[in-house]
Scaffold this active site. Structure first.
Site, PDB file in Angstrom:
ATOM      1  CB  SER A  45      -1.009   0.220   1.241  1.00 58.94           C
ATOM      2  OG  SER A  45       0.382  -0.203   2.028  1.00 58.94           O
ATOM      3  CD  GLU A  46       0.739   4.630   1.198  1.00 62.94           C
ATOM      4  OE1 GLU A  46       2.170   5.406   0.650  1.00 62.94           O
ATOM      5  OE2 GLU A  46      -0.075   5.126   1.057  1.00 62.94           O
ATOM      6  CB  THR A  47       7.623   2.114  -1.434  1.00 61.09           C
ATOM      7  OG1 THR A  47       7.005   0.807  -1.612  1.00 61.09           O
ATOM      8  CG2 THR A  47       8.682   2.369  -1.692  1.00 61.09           C
TER       9      THR A  47
END
Length: 286
Positions: A45-47
């Site tokens: 969902s996030e980097t």
């Protein structure tokens, strides 16, 4: 080029629960398009990308860094769990000894500090205002069908729609709700909603959770986010007002699940605390 990369499960103290984020440590500037390519490759969902602000900075000694967050689809202005994950990499892997870390972000300065076995994030607090049902009726129908909605709020700062289900529903109802978030894209006609929060009141008598939530952001390529710090920057404001409490314990009821300790401050900000587990260490080879 080798870029150190980590996967950290945030808002949990054990692997394979909470919300996973990839964290990259950038020794040098990265070509702009590579940020998105790496985030798409990681498919979390996030980097998060931590960068040095000055040539002499050091991940083990410096206290201030740049921080950006990318979903598999695009850059976002705020991500709580990937900020917690970034702080965990600096505190626990890099052994950074500063009591407080400051991140320069699209949402301004964010701070993270260690308190016992938790990392506390200092985040903006966002107000959500009453929202007319008919304007977003089709989206609500797509999300919860014929379930009773008790309150409806919209946060213009974050573009998040908060849907409070009736107090007759408990945690199990929220957890078992089958949601097809892909349908939200066609059901949302206003163009102003980029995230949808479903929430129910908890059992806060005693040591239970004050409220529960689930969060969906298909507009950013994230059908359901496991545990969402930025959503709780909205939920904290709402439930603090509703419950008359500044200190709250929250649980996000995704399949992975995660717990957040909340302290609403008097300066328009909120402290959100969680634990973390580093589950992968490696290098990207570009």
């Amino acid at each position: 080029m080798q870029i150190p990369i980590f996967t950290v499960d945030a808002f949990t103290n054990r692997p394979f629960s909470g919300n996973p984020a990839a964290v990259c440590l950038l020794e040098n500037d990265l070509d702009e398009d590579l940020h998105q390519k790496i985030a798409t490759e990681m498919n979390l969902s996030e980097t998060a990308f931590i960068r040095k602000l000055k040539p002499g900075d050091d991940f083990t000694k410096s206290s201030c860094f740049g921080l950006r967050w990318f979903t598999p689809a695009n850059e976002v202005p705020l991500c709580g769990h990937a900020t917690l994950a970034s702080a965990a990499v600096l505190f626990h892997v890099q052994k950074n000894t500063n009591p407080v870390l400051t991140f320069m972000t699209l949402s301004g300065e964010l701070k993270a500090r260690q308190v016992k076995d938790h990392i506390v994030l200092d985040l903006p607090l966002y107000t959500a205002y009453p929202q007319e049902l008919q304007e977003v009726g089709e989206l609500i129908k797509a999300a919860v069908g014929d379930m009773t909605v008790q309150d409806l709020r919209y946060s213009p700062d974050t573009k998040k729609l908060l849907v409070r289900l009736s107090d007759t529903y408990g945690r199990s109802v929220l957890e078992e709700l089958k949601v097809s978030a892909q349908r939200f894209l066609s059901a949302e006609k206003t163009g102003k909603v980029k995230g949808l929060i479903l929430t129910v009141k908890g059992n806060s008598s005693g040591k239970g959770h004050d409220f529960y939530s689930r969060y969906f952001a298909p507009w950013y390529g994230v059908l359901e986010d496991p545990v969402t710090g930025s959503a709780h920057a909205v939920l904290s404001s709402y439930w603090s007002e509703q419950l008359g409490k500044k200190e709250m314990l929250a649980f996000q009821c995704s399949r992975r699940g995660g717990e957040l300790k909340i302290s609403v401050r008097g300066d328009g900000r909120v402290d959100i605390a969680g634990q973390s587990a580093v589950v992968l260490k490696g290098n990207l080879t570009l």
